[in-house]
Design a protein around this motif. Structure first.
Motif, PDB file in Angstrom:
ATOM      1  N   ASP A  35      35.604 -62.426  64.679  1.00 14.49           N
ATOM      2  CA  ASP A  35      35.685 -63.666  64.293  1.00 14.49           C
ATOM      3  C   ASP A  35      34.401 -64.092  63.897  1.00 14.49           C
ATOM      4  OD1 ASP A  35      38.045 -63.398  65.632  1.00 14.49           O
ATOM      5  OD2 ASP A  35      38.324 -64.505  66.813  1.00 14.49           O
ATOM      6  N   GLY A  62      39.308 -61.992  71.315  1.00 15.50           N
ATOM      7  CA  GLY A  62      39.443 -63.429  70.696  1.00 15.50           C
ATOM      8  C   GLY A  62      39.166 -65.016  71.491  1.00 15.50           C
ATOM      9  N   LEU A  82      34.490 -66.938  71.317  1.00 16.61           N
ATOM     10  CA  LEU A  82      33.491 -65.993  70.978  1.00 16.61           C
ATOM     11  C   LEU A  82      32.172 -65.076  71.294  1.00 16.61           C
ATOM     12  CD1 LEU A  82      34.013 -69.235  68.607  1.00 16.61           C
ATOM     13  CD2 LEU A  82      35.183 -66.203  67.950  1.00 16.61           C
TER      14      LEU A  82
END
Length: 353
Positions: free
Chosen positions: A149, A225, A228
């Motif tokens: 991400d 996820g 972060l």
């Protein structure tokens, strides 16, 4: 803790109920229990799938000596507190924990002076001057991030104040977890003192999910996820990344500064009045043996505590790259040990925790 809450006690050969055994022997060596040694330890060195450094070392130790290892895992602070509560009926033989909690154990009179074989090859900063504890695995503090991400790792503390990290950032609890305490230590160093560090952590709290007794349990959340960014340490995070492909390691820096870290070794000591003191000495010797130290990187993903063990395996090379360009500082552990409670209370006040 370091790191996670107390886990069930188990022998390396299988899960067992230890409470009855220990109460039966009253903290002393019963004939049926003479071939055992009990270890209280911070998490990180025992693999989730039986593939960690402890798993291999304990297996080899039992094969060589016939002594079974009974293992209790919890936070650094929790392990010291538990040993202190049991002081009148000692049940642990060896305690392995992170700074400043190993110094705390020493200060509480929980450790017996013992210099393991091979300790002469351990750097002076990584062992007690009075011989009460010695590092068995070297390690460094760090953070982890989700590589999927976040295409590039964050670089500065200030980046973590961005709104995109709201409820996507978490660090383990200072005063409970060794790595959580390390967050405060590093912030105080990077920001140049307690007040600016607490001012920053107060701002960061707007994005923080909340307290966590377990550092080790944050990495899976980062990998998935759910988070972060989280705190960790190089050895544990590197080992976890073998089965968590989205986990990356990074080191926050102050804007305009260099990424920093500090040694956060797993330090072992013989517990005073241990029920199986001689077995504890043998285990500490074994942990610092050349073979076991060579396995620190290849199996455990950490750094050998011995200066004369030069690892050249694949993991050792990768770990050197992780640490490349990171400026290492040395905390004043005596000051931190002396003022730990004050720092924790200041952190609680600043963050409303």
């Amino acid at each position: 803790m370091r790191r996670n809450m107390l886990k069930p006690i188990a022998a390396v050969t299988g899960s067992i109920a230890l409470a009855a055994t220990l109460s039966a022997c009253g903290g002393s060596s019963a004939a049926s229990d003479e071939k055992s040694v009990t270890v209280y330890s911070a998490d990180g060195l025992k693999g989730e799938n039986g593939d960690g450094w402890y798993d291999q070392v304990f297996k080899d130790f039992t094969k060589k000596t016939g002594i079974k290892v009974k293992y209790v895992e919890g936070g650094s602070g929790e392990m010291v507190q538990r040993a202190a509560r049991e002081k009148s009926n000692t049940q642990a033989d060896v305690i392995v924990t992170l700074p400043p909690f190993i110094q705390q154990a020493d200060g509480k009179g929980l450790l017996e002076k013992y210099t393991p074989q091979g300790a002469d090859q351990v750097d002076g900063a990584d062992k007690a001057a009075d011989g009460t504890w010695t590092s068995v695995v070297n390690n460094y503090f760090g953070f982890v991030y989700n590589k999927k991400d976040l295409k590039t790792a964050p670089t500065t503390w200030d980046e973590l104040l961005d709104g995109k990290y709201k409820n996507k950032l978490q660090y383990s609890t200072p005063g409970v977890a060794g790595d959580g305490t390390a967050v405060v230590v590093k912030a105080m160093h990077d920001f140049g003192g307690k007040k600016p560090a607490m001012d920053y952590l107060k701002k960061l709290q707007a994005n923080n999910v909340g307290p966590s007794a377990s550092t080790g349990k944050l990495a899976p959340k980062v990998d998935k996820g759910e988070l972060l960014v989280a705190n960790g340490d190089v050895q544990m995070s590197f080992a976890q990344s073998k089965t968590m492909p989205n986990l990356g390691i990074w080191f926050p820096k102050k804007a305009g500064g260099k990424p920093t870290s500090f040694a956060l070794p797993y330090a072992g000591g013989l517990v005073k009045n241990a029920p199986h003191s001689e077995n504890g000495k043998k285990l500490l010797d074994f942990m610092l043996s050349t073979k076991a130290q060579q396995q620190v990187s290849s199996i455990g993903g950490g750094f050998s505590a011995r200066k004369d063990v030069k690892a050249t395996d694949e993991n050792a090379i990768a770990l050197a790259k992780v640490m490349d360009g990171v400026e290492i500082f040395e905390p004043d552990w005596n000051d931190i040990d002396k003022n730990l409670q004050t720092y924790v209370e200041d952190w609680k006040s600043a963050t409303g925790s």
